[in-house]
Design a protein around this motif. Structure first.
Motif, mmCIF file in Angstrom:
data_model
loop_
_atom_site.group_PDB
_atom_site.id
_atom_site.type_symbol
_atom_site.label_atom_id
_atom_site.label_comp_id
_atom_site.label_asym_id
_atom_site.label_seq_id
_atom_site.Cartn_x
_atom_site.Cartn_y
_atom_site.Cartn_z
ATOM 1 N N LEU A 17 -0.901 -19.095 35.912
ATOM 2 C CA LEU A 17 0.125 -20.033 36.356
ATOM 3 C C LEU A 17 -0.359 -21.475 36.339
ATOM 4 N N ASP A 18 -1.665 -21.691 36.582
ATOM 5 C CA ASP A 18 -2.231 -23.028 36.684
ATOM 6 C C ASP A 18 -1.399 -23.894 37.620
ATOM 7 N N PRO A 19 -1.227 -23.440 38.865
ATOM 8 C CA PRO A 19 -0.290 -24.119 39.759
ATOM 9 C C PRO A 19 -0.926 -25.238 40.571
ATOM 10 N N THR A 38 4.407 -24.851 39.007
ATOM 11 C CA THR A 38 3.713 -24.697 37.738
ATOM 12 C C THR A 38 4.410 -25.547 36.681
ATOM 13 N N HIS A 42 8.838 -23.648 39.574
ATOM 14 C CA HIS A 42 8.297 -23.008 40.762
ATOM 15 C C HIS A 42 8.239 -21.497 40.585
ATOM 16 N N TYR A 43 7.176 -20.912 41.121
ATOM 17 C CA TYR A 43 7.001 -19.455 41.108
ATOM 18 C C TYR A 43 6.797 -18.946 42.525
ATOM 19 N N VAL A 45 4.732 -16.153 44.469
ATOM 20 C CA VAL A 45 3.581 -15.259 44.325
ATOM 21 C C VAL A 45 3.521 -14.380 45.566
ATOM 22 N N ARG A 75 9.034 -14.768 32.480
ATOM 23 C CA ARG A 75 7.597 -14.481 32.539
ATOM 24 C C ARG A 75 7.266 -13.931 33.925
ATOM 25 N N ALA A 88 3.892 -12.252 40.485
ATOM 26 C CA ALA A 88 4.422 -13.615 40.416
ATOM 27 C C ALA A 88 5.688 -13.616 39.578
ATOM 28 N N GLN A 89 6.708 -14.294 40.074
ATOM 29 C CA GLN A 89 8.009 -14.339 39.415
ATOM 30 C C GLN A 89 8.638 -15.705 39.653
#
Length: 275
Positions: A17-19, A38, A42-43, A45, A75, A88-89
Motif C-alpha cells: 500500500l505504501d501508505p 495511499t 484511502h484503504y 486495513v 485491489r 486491506a480493501q
C-alpha cells in the motif's frame, strides 16, 4: 491465549500500500481496523486476532478478502501475521443506517424510503450474484451522499470457494439481527447455515432498530447470548410502529417462517412503489 488490541497494521500489510500514517478507526472483538491514505486512495486495513470468546476472528480479515476478490475487481490485499490474518480493501465512505436515521428516533423525521431502498438494493445485488451476507446489521449498511448504500463486512458471507486455511464454520452473527432459524440452529449445534431468507430478516430488524431505537425482540442488554437466542426463537416481537410502507414491509420481513418472508428483490419492489 487472550489478546487485547489494538494492533497496528503488520509490515506485510503496509508494503503493497505504501501508505501514510495509519489512523485507528475501531478495535473490538478480535479486530483492529485502520484507515490509511495511499496513492490509490484511502484503504481500510483490518488486523485480526483471537478475541476473548472466539478464535475465528483471527481468520476473518483473510476470509473477507477471499470473498471480496470474487465480488469486485478492486485491489484487495491479505496475508498472515503473528496472531492471525490481515486484509486491506478500499475505504467506503458513508454513515451507518443507524446514524443516518437518528432524527427518526427523536420523532423529528420519518424514515427515508429512498435510503431504505438503497440498503435493500445493496442486499439484493449480493443475492443476485449468488451470495449470502450472513451478518446484515445497521453498522454494515453505509449510506453515502451519491452512491447509494454499501454493504460492508463480508467476513461471514457464503456463496463461493474460500481457502481452507482461512475458513471457519458459521456460528451466527450479532443476535439482535439473527433470524429464529439461525438462533435455533446455533443453540442446538453451535453452528448454522446462512441464507438469503435470514438476510432479509436481518435487514428488517436493522430497519426497525434504526427507525425506532428498539430491538424487535426484548431481552436485557446484559443477557447471555444463549438467553438472547432463546428470546429470538420463542419470544414475542415488539409492535412495529413505523409509518408508511416500512410499517407494512418490516413485519413481513420479520416473519418467523423463512418461506413467508419476501425476497430481497421483492423488498426493493415494495419500497420502489412507495417512492
Amino acid at each position: 491465549m487472550i489478546l487485547d488490541g489494538p494492533y497496528g497494521p503488520p509490515d506485510g500489510a503496509l508494503q503493497p500500500l505504501d501508505p501514510g500514517p495509519p489512523e485507528l478507526v475501531l478495535n473490538r472483538r478480535g479486530s483492529s481496523v485502520w484507515k490509511v491514505r495511499t496513492a490509490a486512495g484511502h484503504y481500510a486495513v483490518k488486523v485480526g486476532y483471537p478475541s476473548r470468546t472466539h478464535a475465528w476472528t483471527a481468520l476473518a480479515p483473510a476470509r473477507e478478502a477471499a470473498v471480496l476478490r470474487q465480488l469486485t475487481r478492486e485491489r484487495i490485499f491479505s496475508g498472515e501475521w503473528e496472531h492471525g490474518t490481515w486484509g486491506a480493501q478500499p475505504w467506503r465512505c458513508g454513515d451507518s443506517l443507524y446514524d443516518r436515521w437518528a432524527p427518526c428516533r427523536d420523532s423529528a423525521a420519518d424514515p427515508d424510503i429512498g435510503e431504505a431502498l438503497s440498503c435493500a438494493v445493496a442486499l439484493s445485488g449480493l443475492h443476485e450474484m449468488g451470495w449470502v451476507h450472513g451478518d446484515v446489521q445497521p453498522a454494515h449498511l453505509l449510506l453515502g451522499e451519491a452512491d447509494g448504500a454499501f454493504l460492508i463486512d463480508l467476513a461471514l458471507a457464503s456463496g463461493g470457494p474460500v481457502p481452507r486455511a482461512c475458513d471457519f464454520p458459521y456460528r451466527g452473527c450479532l443476535v439482535h439481527y439473527e433470524a429464529p432459524e439461525v438462533s435455533a440452529a446455533v443453540l442446538a449445534s453451535g453452528a448454522a447455515t446462512p441464507t438469503r431468507e435470514a438476510d432479509v430478516y436481518a435487514l428488517g430488524a436493522a430497519l426497525f432498530i434504526s427507525a425506532t431505537g428498539w430491538r424487535h425482540v426484548a431481552y436485557p442488554d446484559d443477557a447471555p447470548r444463549e438467553v438472547q437466542r432463546r428470546a429470538v426463537v420463542a419470544g414475542p416481537h415488539r409492535h412495529v410502529d413505523v409509518p408508511g410502507v416500512l410499517g407494512v414491509l418490516i413485519p413481513h420481513m420479520l416473519s418467523r417462517s423463512p418461506a413467508d418472508r419476501p425476497t430481497s428483490a421483492e423488498v426493493c419492489e415494495g419500497l420502489s412503489a412507495a417512492l
